[in-house]
Design a protein around this motif. Structure first.
Motif, PDB file in Angstrom:
ATOM      1  N   GLY A   1      44.134 -50.278 105.771  1.00  0.00           N
ATOM      2  CA  GLY A   1      43.812 -51.679 105.548  1.00  0.00           C
ATOM      3  C   GLY A   1      42.496 -52.084 106.178  1.00  0.00           C
ATOM      4  O   GLY A   1      41.674 -52.780 105.557  1.00  0.00           O
ATOM      5  N   GLN A   2      42.272 -51.633 107.411  1.00  0.00           N
ATOM      6  CA  GLN A   2      41.024 -51.960 108.107  1.00  0.00           C
ATOM      7  C   GLN A   2      39.829 -51.271 107.442  1.00  0.00           C
ATOM      8  O   GLN A   2      38.739 -51.834 107.374  1.00  0.00           O
ATOM      9  N   ALA A   3      40.033 -50.036 106.969  1.00  0.00           N
ATOM     10  CA  ALA A   3      38.965 -49.314 106.278  1.00  0.00           C
ATOM     11  C   ALA A   3      38.565 -50.054 105.007  1.00  0.00           C
ATOM     12  O   ALA A   3      37.368 -50.232 104.718  1.00  0.00           O
ATOM     13  N   MET A   4      39.544 -50.517 104.249  1.00  0.00           N
ATOM     14  CA  MET A   4      39.245 -51.242 103.018  1.00  0.00           C
ATOM     15  C   MET A   4      38.633 -52.610 103.300  1.00  0.00           C
ATOM     16  O   MET A   4      37.793 -53.097 102.536  1.00  0.00           O
ATOM     17  N   ALA A   5      39.032 -53.233 104.398  1.00  0.00           N
ATOM     18  CA  ALA A   5      38.429 -54.511 104.787  1.00  0.00           C
ATOM     19  C   ALA A   5      36.945 -54.313 105.101  1.00  0.00           C
ATOM     20  O   ALA A   5      36.098 -55.121 104.695  1.00  0.00           O
ATOM     21  N   ALA A   6      36.631 -53.234 105.796  1.00  0.00           N
ATOM     22  CA  ALA A   6      35.230 -52.913 106.090  1.00  0.00           C
ATOM     23  C   ALA A   6      34.462 -52.626 104.804  1.00  0.00           C
ATOM     24  O   ALA A   6      33.294 -53.018 104.669  1.00  0.00           O
ATOM     25  N   ALA A   7      35.108 -51.954 103.855  1.00  0.00           N
ATOM     26  CA  ALA A   7      34.466 -51.653 102.565  1.00  0.00           C
ATOM     27  C   ALA A   7      34.171 -52.939 101.795  1.00  0.00           C
ATOM     28  O   ALA A   7      33.111 -53.072 101.178  1.00  0.00           O
ATOM     29  N   VAL A   8      35.095 -53.895 101.844  1.00  0.00           N
ATOM     30  CA  VAL A   8      34.892 -55.178 101.156  1.00  0.00           C
ATOM     31  C   VAL A   8      33.745 -55.954 101.809  1.00  0.00           C
ATOM     32  O   VAL A   8      32.903 -56.541 101.115  1.00  0.00           O
ATOM     33  N   ILE A   9      33.702 -55.951 103.135  1.00  0.00           N
ATOM     34  CA  ILE A   9      32.623 -56.644 103.852  1.00  0.00           C
ATOM     35  C   ILE A   9      31.272 -56.037 103.482  1.00  0.00           C
ATOM     36  O   ILE A   9      30.297 -56.753 103.234  1.00  0.00           O
TER      37      ILE A   9
ATOM     38  N   GLU B   1      52.666 -54.070 104.168  1.00  0.00           N
ATOM     39  CA  GLU B   1      53.010 -55.488 104.300  1.00  0.00           C
ATOM     40  C   GLU B   1      51.756 -56.332 104.104  1.00  0.00           C
ATOM     41  O   GLU B   1      50.662 -55.930 104.507  1.00  0.00           O
ATOM     42  N   PHE B   2      51.935 -57.497 103.525  1.00  0.00           N
ATOM     43  CA  PHE B   2      50.802 -58.398 103.308  1.00  0.00           C
ATOM     44  C   PHE B   2      50.406 -59.043 104.639  1.00  0.00           C
ATOM     45  O   PHE B   2      51.226 -59.660 105.309  1.00  0.00           O
ATOM     46  N   LEU B   3      49.124 -58.902 105.012  1.00  0.00           N
ATOM     47  CA  LEU B   3      48.638 -59.432 106.283  1.00  0.00           C
ATOM     48  C   LEU B   3      47.594 -60.529 106.125  1.00  0.00           C
ATOM     49  O   LEU B   3      47.109 -61.066 107.123  1.00  0.00           O
ATOM     50  N   GLY B   4      47.230 -60.827 104.902  1.00  0.00           N
ATOM     51  CA  GLY B   4      46.204 -61.849 104.702  1.00  0.00           C
ATOM     52  C   GLY B   4      44.832 -61.351 105.117  1.00  0.00           C
ATOM     53  O   GLY B   4      44.407 -60.259 104.733  1.00  0.00           O
ATOM     54  N   LEU B   5      44.142 -62.129 105.937  1.00  0.00           N
ATOM     55  CA  LEU B   5      42.765 -61.812 106.354  1.00  0.00           C
ATOM     56  C   LEU B   5      42.697 -61.196 107.754  1.00  0.00           C
ATOM     57  O   LEU B   5      41.610 -61.090 108.320  1.00  0.00           O
ATOM     58  N   SER B   6      43.822 -60.752 108.296  1.00  0.00           N
ATOM     59  CA  SER B   6      43.827 -60.228 109.668  1.00  0.00           C
ATOM     60  C   SER B   6      43.003 -58.945 109.799  1.00  0.00           C
ATOM     61  O   SER B   6      42.379 -58.702 110.839  1.00  0.00           O
ATOM     62  N   ASN B   7      42.987 -58.110 108.753  1.00  0.00           N
ATOM     63  CA  ASN B   7      42.181 -56.884 108.799  1.00  0.00           C
ATOM     64  C   ASN B   7      40.691 -57.211 108.857  1.00  0.00           C
ATOM     65  O   ASN B   7      39.930 -56.546 109.563  1.00  0.00           O
ATOM     66  N   PHE B   8      40.287 -58.242 108.131  1.00  0.00           N
ATOM     67  CA  PHE B   8      38.883 -58.667 108.157  1.00  0.00           C
ATOM     68  C   PHE B   8      38.507 -59.184 109.547  1.00  0.00           C
ATOM     69  O   PHE B   8      37.415 -58.904 110.047  1.00  0.00           O
ATOM     70  N   SER B   9      39.438 -59.923 110.162  1.00  0.00           N
ATOM     71  CA  SER B   9      39.199 -60.449 111.507  1.00  0.00           C
ATOM     72  C   SER B   9      39.035 -59.317 112.514  1.00  0.00           C
ATOM     73  O   SER B   9      38.140 -59.354 113.372  1.00  0.00           O
TER      74      SER B   9
END
Length: 294
Positions: A265-273, A51-59
């Motif tokens: 999702g959280q792993a990929m958010a960390a990778a993007v950061i 599901e699309f969560l926007g920026l919640s994983n980055f947060s």
């Protein structure tokens, strides 16, 4: 007056045809995974029906204390290993450049670690750092220090990793710096000696400026490599991030989130950061080196 024809490779269909295999390879194995990483970072952890969560994983990642620890450990490792390895490599390269006896033999010896698997080297260092029979503790005891339990005491895990990281980086740095030294025109040194310049003055005024591009390349690539440290920790601490996971780094955090906790999702958010952080760091480094060059 007739206009002269100027050949441009990008306007030649043949050039693009020759480049096509490489471009396809880059698109499949570099560009697509990068785009996929960005898209997964904005979706839930359900890999089959996300599901699309926007920026919640980055947060979540930015608020996670474990991620803060990972970035802190990565930063400490980078700012100690990169300067340390480059300085030591410079000293060794200068010694080899003076054409000591058996220089070819020593060049080969110093380059061998670069060809050796990090896992194999890590196993050797596990024996060297062993608290009971390791040679490092044996040598420290000879000068009245230690013994230190480098592998089983969390207070000494980072120093052990730093020593391992510096040693592991030396081979590549030495070869690159040595190649740069051999590319400097020797007439510069002859003129400097004529005017009575000391060896130190020659190093500061001739050697370092001539090695500017080499040092820029080494510093940028070394920092990028240091911020992506993973295999050194895996090898040295037998697959774990030190005692009590206190030596977790950015890549270790991403690996654990993706493969252990299945939080894709959280792993990929960390990778993007991490990617954005390295992009900014590289840009700042290039600006600094340009100013120093000017």
């Amino acid at each position: 007056m007739k206009n002269r024809f100027k050949y441009k490779a990008e306007n030649s269909p043949k050039a693009w045809l020759y480049l096509l295999p490489a471009l396809i390879f880059i698109l499949i194995f570099n560009v697509y995974p990068l785009i996929r990483t960005f898209t997964m970072a904005m979706k839930s952890n359900n890999i089959l029906n996300p599901e699309f969560l926007g920026l919640s994983n980055f947060s979540y990642v930015l608020k996670d204390p474990q991620f803060h620890l990972a970035m802190k450990n990565t930063f400490i490792y980078a700012i100690t290993v990169v300067p340390g390895s480059i300085i030591i490599a410079m000293i060794i390269a200068l010694i080899l450049y003076t054409k000591i006896k058996g220089v070819k033999f020593f060049e080969t010896i110093f380059f061998i670690p670069y060809l050796t698997s990090v896992i194999a080297i890590g196993i050797v260092f596990r024996y060297l750092f062993n608290g009971q029979y390791g040679i490092i503790n044996f040598l420290l005891e000879k000068v009245g220090l230690g013994p230190y339990n480098f592998l089983d005491d969390p207070n000494y895990n980072m120093p052990a990793l730093i020593v391992f990281g510096i040693w592991n980086s030396l081979a590549f740095n030495i070869i690159i710096i040595l190649a740069g030294l051999r590319g400097i025109d020797k007439s510069y040194y002859k003129i400097a000696e004529t005017f009575g310049a000391s060896k130190f003055e020659q190093f500061v005024k001739i050697t370092l400026p001539q090695l500017n591009s080499i040092m820029t390349f080494l510093t940028i690539t070394s920092f990028i490599g240091a911020f992506k440290v993973y295999s050194q920790i895996f090898a040295l601490f037998n697959g774990s991030a030190g005692i009590g996971n206190r030596l977790v780094t950015a890549v270790f955090y991403i690996f654990n989130k993706f493969y252990v906790e299945n939080r894709y999702g959280q792993a990929m958010a960390a990778a993007v950061i991490l990617f954005i952080f390295l992009l900014i760091l590289t840009f700042i480094q290039r600006l600094i080196f340009r100013k120093l060059e000017d």
